[in-house]
Design a protein around this motif. Sequence first.
Motif, short mmCIF file in Angstrom:
data_model
loop_
_atom_site.label_atom_id
_atom_site.label_comp_id
_atom_site.label_asym_id
_atom_site.label_seq_id
_atom_site.Cartn_x
_atom_site.Cartn_y
_atom_site.Cartn_z
N THR A 73 23.16 28.92 22.26
CA THR A 73 23.15 27.70 21.45
C THR A 73 21.77 27.43 20.85
O THR A 73 21.65 27.12 19.66
N THR A 74 20.72 27.54 21.66
CA THR A 74 19.38 27.19 21.19
C THR A 74 18.58 28.40 20.72
O THR A 74 17.57 28.24 20.02
N GLY A 75 19.01 29.60 21.12
CA GLY A 75 18.25 30.80 20.79
C GLY A 75 17.01 31.00 21.65
O GLY A 75 16.21 31.92 21.42
N THR A 76 16.83 30.17 22.65
CA THR A 76 15.64 30.23 23.50
C THR A 76 15.66 31.45 24.40
O THR A 76 16.66 31.71 25.09
N PRO A 80 23.36 44.91 21.53
CA PRO A 80 23.50 43.45 21.53
C PRO A 80 24.83 43.00 22.12
O PRO A 80 25.83 43.72 22.08
N VAL A 81 24.84 41.79 22.65
CA VAL A 81 26.06 41.23 23.23
C VAL A 81 25.89 39.72 23.32
O VAL A 81 24.77 39.23 23.53
N TRP A 82 26.97 38.94 23.15
CA TRP A 82 26.83 37.50 23.23
C TRP A 82 28.13 36.82 23.61
O TRP A 82 29.21 37.37 23.50
N GLN A 83 27.95 35.57 24.07
CA GLN A 83 29.06 34.64 24.30
C GLN A 83 28.82 33.46 23.34
O GLN A 83 27.69 32.98 23.23
N THR A 84 29.86 33.01 22.68
CA THR A 84 29.70 31.88 21.76
C THR A 84 29.15 30.66 22.48
O THR A 84 28.29 29.95 21.97
N HIS A 85 29.65 30.41 23.67
CA HIS A 85 29.16 29.31 24.49
C HIS A 85 28.62 29.91 25.78
O HIS A 85 29.37 30.17 26.73
N GLY A 86 27.34 30.17 25.81
CA GLY A 86 26.76 30.79 26.98
C GLY A 86 25.45 31.49 26.65
O GLY A 86 24.52 30.86 26.14
N THR A 87 25.41 32.77 26.88
CA THR A 87 24.17 33.51 26.70
C THR A 87 24.34 34.67 25.72
O THR A 87 25.45 35.12 25.44
N THR A 88 23.21 35.13 25.23
CA THR A 88 23.13 36.29 24.35
C THR A 88 22.12 37.26 24.95
O THR A 88 21.15 36.83 25.58
#
Length: 330
Positions: free
Chosen positions: A97-100, A62-70
Motif C-alpha cells: 500500500t505505502t511502498g515502504t 517480483p511478487v506481490w499481494q494487492t493487500h499485503g506485501t510486495t
Amino acid sequence: MTTSSNQVSSIPNLGKQFLAQELTYAKLIPALRKAFASDMVAPRRHVHTLSENPASTLLLMPVWQTHGTTGVKLVTVAPENNEAPSVHAIFILFDTTTGTPLAMMDGEELTLRRTAATSALASAYTSRADSEHLLMVGTGKLIPYLATAHCQVRPIKVITVWGRSQEKAEQSLHAILEQRELPKNIQLSVATNLSKAAAQADIVSCATTSSQAIVMGHMVKAGTHLDLVGGFTPNMREVDDTLMAKAQVFVDTYAGALTEAGDITQALANTCLERSSIVAELAELVSGEHRGRSDEQQITLFKSVGTAIEDLCGANLAWEAYQTSMVRSI
C-alpha cells in the motif's frame, strides 16, 4: 521525487541464522499451502545476461499481494567465480500500500528452505502415504534441506544419498545428519549403484545441474514418486524420456515448467510426453481441484522450477517473526 538517504539502510537485515530458526518446515509447509491458494501475483522471472565471458547472469523475481506485501528477489549467478560462491541472492520486502521498504533478507537461505518445503508440500499430495525410503540424487546445498523437508510429510525411515562423487555424497549425508529438524532414528547410507538404489526407493528427489538424464525409466518401480528440483533451464535434464512417458506429471506452476524446465520442454518436443499428462499445478492440488495421486501403482513426478510466490510466503513468515521478537524485547 525524493527518498530519505537512510530509509533502506535503516531497515532490518534478516540473516541466514534468523531465517533458519524461524522458517521451520512445520510453519513453512502449511504456509505455502495457503500461499498457493491465495491471490499472490508472480510474473515470470526476468533473466539478463550481464556478461558472456566470463559468464554472469542477473535474475529478478517480483511478487506481490494487492493487500499485503510486495517483494523482489535479486540473484546473481557467476559460474566462473572460483574464489567465492557462484550464486548470491537477497530478498527485499515492501509494504504494498505505502511502498515502504520493510526488510532485507538472506536470499540463499530463503530459497533453500522454501524450495525444500514446496517439494514436501507436493509430495503430500503425490507420493504414497506409506513412503519410507527416500533416495537423494545430488550433492549440492539443497540436498540436506530437501531430505529433511520430505521427512515432515511422509514416515521416512531410510535415506540414501547418491552422487557422482562418493566423497561429496558422504559429505551430504553428514550435512543431513546435522539438520535439527531431521526426525530421530533415520537410517542413512551412501549408495554406490544408482540403479539399485532407485529400484528400492519410494521417493526419488533430484537436485542436480545435469544436462543429461541421470535417473532412467527402467530404474524405478511402480508407485515411485519423483521430485525433480535441479533442472531449471530448457537444456537441463534429470530423468529420461522413458520415465517422463510413464509418469503422471505435476508442476509447481504451468507458466514456469512449460517454458523453463528441460525435463518438461524436451519431453514435449520429443512427443514422449503429452500435454494432457501434465495433470495439475500446485495451486490446483492445494485448492482440491485435483486430488493428486489416485493409484498406488502410479509413477508420479513433481517438477519444480521455483516461483516467487514461495519467496514471498517465506518472507512474510520471517517478517511476522521479526515483528513479534521486537514486541517481546520492549
